[in-house]
Design a protein around this motif. Structure first.
Motif, PDB file in Angstrom:
ATOM      1  N   ARG A 158       0.716  -1.315  -0.008  1.00  0.00           N
ATOM      2  CA  ARG A 158      -0.003   0.003   0.074  1.00  0.00           C
ATOM      3  C   ARG A 158       0.915   1.319  -0.082  1.00  0.00           C
ATOM      4  NH1 ARG A 158      -2.842  -1.041   4.127  1.00  0.00           N
ATOM      5  NH2 ARG A 158      -4.438  -1.994   2.956  1.00  0.00           N
ATOM      6  N   ARG A 159       1.808   1.140   0.901  1.00  0.00           N
ATOM      7  CA  ARG A 159       2.814   2.467   1.070  1.00  0.00           C
ATOM      8  C   ARG A 159       3.572   2.845  -0.397  1.00  0.00           C
ATOM      9  NH1 ARG A 159       7.095   1.778   4.695  1.00  0.00           N
ATOM     10  NH2 ARG A 159       7.773   3.761   3.951  1.00  0.00           N
ATOM     11  N   ARG A 160       3.974   1.782  -1.064  1.00  0.00           N
ATOM     12  CA  ARG A 160       4.984   1.722  -2.365  1.00  0.00           C
ATOM     13  C   ARG A 160       3.855   1.687  -3.501  1.00  0.00           C
ATOM     14  NH1 ARG A 160       8.958   4.103  -0.328  1.00  0.00           N
ATOM     15  NH2 ARG A 160      10.102   3.272   1.226  1.00  0.00           N
ATOM     16  N   ARG A 161       2.638   1.344  -3.463  1.00  0.00           N
ATOM     17  CA  ARG A 161       1.668   1.254  -4.641  1.00  0.00           C
ATOM     18  C   ARG A 161       2.271   0.182  -5.565  1.00  0.00           C
ATOM     19  NH1 ARG A 161      -1.716   5.381  -4.556  1.00  0.00           N
ATOM     20  NH2 ARG A 161      -1.249   7.368  -3.485  1.00  0.00           N
ATOM     21  N   LEU A 162       2.320  -1.004  -4.676  1.00  0.00           N
ATOM     22  CA  LEU A 162       2.667  -2.345  -5.434  1.00  0.00           C
ATOM     23  C   LEU A 162       1.472  -3.195  -5.651  1.00  0.00           C
ATOM     24  CD1 LEU A 162       5.776  -3.056  -3.430  1.00  0.00           C
ATOM     25  CD2 LEU A 162       5.886  -1.814  -5.351  1.00  0.00           C
ATOM     26  N   GLY A 163       1.377  -4.090  -6.756  1.00  0.00           N
ATOM     27  CA  GLY A 163       0.472  -4.898  -6.791  1.00  0.00           C
ATOM     28  C   GLY A 163      -1.171  -4.448  -7.083  1.00  0.00           C
ATOM     29  N   PRO A 164      -1.951  -4.851  -5.945  1.00  0.00           N
ATOM     30  CA  PRO A 164      -3.233  -4.216  -6.319  1.00  0.00           C
ATOM     31  C   PRO A 164      -3.614  -2.660  -5.925  1.00  0.00           C
ATOM     32  CG  PRO A 164      -3.281  -5.322  -4.187  1.00  0.00           C
ATOM     33  CD  PRO A 164      -1.647  -5.658  -4.954  1.00  0.00           C
ATOM     34  N   ARG A 170      -0.684  -2.921 -13.833  1.00  0.00           N
ATOM     35  CA  ARG A 170      -0.298  -3.964 -12.761  1.00  0.00           C
ATOM     36  C   ARG A 170       0.309  -5.161 -13.371  1.00  0.00           C
ATOM     37  NH1 ARG A 170      -4.815  -6.395  -8.689  1.00  0.00           N
ATOM     38  NH2 ARG A 170      -3.584  -7.990  -7.776  1.00  0.00           N
ATOM     39  N   ALA A 171       0.004  -5.636 -14.550  1.00  0.00           N
ATOM     40  CA  ALA A 171       0.536  -6.912 -14.991  1.00  0.00           C
ATOM     41  C   ALA A 171       1.816  -6.757 -15.408  1.00  0.00           C
ATOM     42  CB  ALA A 171      -0.468  -7.406 -15.912  1.00  0.00           C
ATOM     43  N   GLU A 172       2.186  -5.504 -16.190  1.00  0.00           N
ATOM     44  CA  GLU A 172       3.646  -5.190 -16.557  1.00  0.00           C
ATOM     45  C   GLU A 172       4.484  -5.300 -15.490  1.00  0.00           C
ATOM     46  OE1 GLU A 172       1.194  -2.466 -17.484  1.00  0.00           O
ATOM     47  OE2 GLU A 172       0.286  -4.030 -18.385  1.00  0.00           O
ATOM     48  N   ASN A 173       4.124  -4.863 -14.245  1.00  0.00           N
ATOM     49  CA  ASN A 173       5.054  -4.676 -13.330  1.00  0.00           C
ATOM     50  C   ASN A 173       5.001  -5.888 -12.248  1.00  0.00           C
ATOM     51  OD1 ASN A 173       6.088  -1.740 -13.896  1.00  0.00           O
ATOM     52  ND2 ASN A 173       4.206  -1.061 -13.601  1.00  0.00           N
ATOM     53  N   ARG A 174       4.070  -7.021 -12.447  1.00  0.00           N
ATOM     54  CA  ARG A 174       3.979  -7.818 -11.667  1.00  0.00           C
ATOM     55  C   ARG A 174       5.438  -8.552 -11.095  1.00  0.00           C
ATOM     56  NH1 ARG A 174       4.214 -13.337 -11.146  1.00  0.00           N
ATOM     57  NH2 ARG A 174       2.812 -14.088  -9.583  1.00  0.00           N
ATOM     58  N   ARG A 192       3.617 -13.299  -3.576  1.00  0.00           N
ATOM     59  CA  ARG A 192       2.880 -13.624  -4.744  1.00  0.00           C
ATOM     60  C   ARG A 192       1.472 -13.478  -4.098  1.00  0.00           C
ATOM     61  NH1 ARG A 192       3.293 -19.236  -5.760  1.00  0.00           N
ATOM     62  NH2 ARG A 192       1.576 -19.604  -4.454  1.00  0.00           N
ATOM     63  N   ALA A 193       1.058 -13.673  -2.695  1.00  0.00           N
ATOM     64  CA  ALA A 193      -0.321 -13.651  -2.345  1.00  0.00           C
ATOM     65  C   ALA A 193      -0.612 -11.996  -2.479  1.00  0.00           C
ATOM     66  CB  ALA A 193      -0.253 -14.219  -0.951  1.00  0.00           C
ATOM     67  N   VAL A 194       0.216 -11.125  -1.879  1.00  0.00           N
ATOM     68  CA  VAL A 194      -0.251  -9.698  -1.835  1.00  0.00           C
ATOM     69  C   VAL A 194      -0.298  -9.303  -3.327  1.00  0.00           C
ATOM     70  CG1 VAL A 194       0.873  -7.601  -1.292  1.00  0.00           C
ATOM     71  CG2 VAL A 194       0.949  -9.349   0.345  1.00  0.00           C
ATOM     72  N   VAL A 195       0.671  -9.482  -4.229  1.00  0.00           N
ATOM     73  CA  VAL A 195       0.934  -8.878  -5.761  1.00  0.00           C
ATOM     74  C   VAL A 195      -0.332  -9.369  -6.573  1.00  0.00           C
ATOM     75  CG1 VAL A 195       2.172  -8.895  -7.757  1.00  0.00           C
ATOM     76  CG2 VAL A 195       3.326  -8.442  -5.539  1.00  0.00           C
ATOM     77  N   ASP A 196      -0.667 -10.780  -6.352  1.00  0.00           N
ATOM     78  CA  ASP A 196      -1.789 -11.274  -7.080  1.00  0.00           C
ATOM     79  C   ASP A 196      -3.098 -11.209  -6.661  1.00  0.00           C
ATOM     80  OD1 ASP A 196      -0.007 -11.955  -8.892  1.00  0.00           O
ATOM     81  OD2 ASP A 196       0.228 -14.141  -8.227  1.00  0.00           O
ATOM     82  N   GLY A 197      -3.071 -10.609  -5.365  1.00  0.00           N
ATOM     83  CA  GLY A 197      -4.404 -10.571  -4.786  1.00  0.00           C
ATOM     84  C   GLY A 197      -5.201  -9.415  -4.903  1.00  0.00           C
ATOM     85  N   GLU A 198      -6.142  -9.196  -4.283  1.00  0.00           N
ATOM     86  CA  GLU A 198      -7.111  -8.103  -4.686  1.00  0.00           C
ATOM     87  C   GLU A 198      -6.999  -7.016  -3.572  1.00  0.00           C
ATOM     88  OE1 GLU A 198      -8.854  -7.604  -7.325  1.00  0.00           O
ATOM     89  OE2 GLU A 198      -8.085  -9.370  -8.020  1.00  0.00           O
ATOM     90  N   GLU A 199      -7.244  -5.649  -3.717  1.00  0.00           N
ATOM     91  CA  GLU A 199      -6.941  -4.616  -2.810  1.00  0.00           C
ATOM     92  C   GLU A 199      -8.065  -4.845  -1.671  1.00  0.00           C
ATOM     93  OE1 GLU A 199      -7.226   0.280  -2.601  1.00  0.00           O
ATOM     94  OE2 GLU A 199      -7.050  -0.601  -4.376  1.00  0.00           O
ATOM     95  N   PRO A 200      -7.540  -5.016  -0.519  1.00  0.00           N
ATOM     96  CA  PRO A 200      -8.529  -5.045   0.666  1.00  0.00           C
ATOM     97  C   PRO A 200      -9.573  -3.781   0.988  1.00  0.00           C
ATOM     98  CG  PRO A 200      -6.321  -5.252   1.458  1.00  0.00           C
ATOM     99  CD  PRO A 200      -6.101  -4.736  -0.207  1.00  0.00           C
TER     100      PRO A 200
END
Length: 200
Positions: A158-164, A170-174, A192-200
């Protein structure tokens, strides 16, 4: 407006001192001076006993160097000052470790990264493990399904605006996002769980 001649300028420059004024040397290192140094440091920053020992040793060496003295005798007083701070409760390694674990977890620190930072501050490995375990227990007590490592990785994402939490690409930077979380000390499964997951 009167013009100043070159000879007047050279006369003025000759009147100026050619060397900077000498400073008065600092006071000698005494137990009272060390206690004041320790209090001044601890008023601003929380510290472990070993970190306080390092800070005071640096200050003593600098002061002795300015006085032109050998620091060995004064360095012996540093351990006594740290012992006094421990006895008075100004320094508590366990409380320091617990506070730093909670703070670093909120900011997205992994177990590995937190252990490395606390170890660098002079906290013993057992105290680090206990602080991490207490934090995990308190977290699970509040929410039985909580995973402190996953929560910290999500906070970092969330702080670094990664993944969701990315707004675009998003896909290009996975792979880049996975690498960022891995460098922060998180396992591949958690990353992987964080990057491929949905934003909570």
């Amino acid at each position: 407006m009167a013009l100043v001649t070159a000879s007047e300028i050279s006369d003025r420059e000759a009147a100026l001192p050619t060397h900077p004024p000498t400073r008065k040397p600092p006071r000698p290192v005494t137990p009272a001076v060390l206690d004041r140094m320790a209090l001044a440091y601890l008023e601003r920053w929380a510290s472990s006993a070993e970190n306080l020992r390092r800070v005071l040793a640096r200050k003593v060496e600098r002061r002795c160097r300015l006085r032109g003295e050998a620091p060995e005798a004064a360095l012996g007083l540093v351990d006594e000052a740290v012992a006094r701070a421990l006895r008075s409760g100004l320094v508590d390694d366990e409380a320091y470790a617990e506070a730093r674990v909670a703070s670093l977890r909120r900011r997205g620190g992994s177990r590995r990264a937190i252990a490395a930072r606390l170890s660098a501050k002079g906290i013993a490995g057992e105290a680090i493990d206990e602080a991490l375990a207490r934090h995990a227990d308190a977290r699970v007590e509040d929410d039985p399904d909580a995973d402190p490592e996953l929560d910290a990785a999500t906070a970092l994402a969330r702080r670094r605006r990664l993944g969701p939490f990315r707004t675009t690409g998003r896909a290009e930077n996975r792979e880049r996002d996975l690498a960022r979380l891995a460098r922060a000390g998180f396992s591949y499964g958690v990353a992987r769980a964080v990057v491929d997951g949905e934003e909570p």
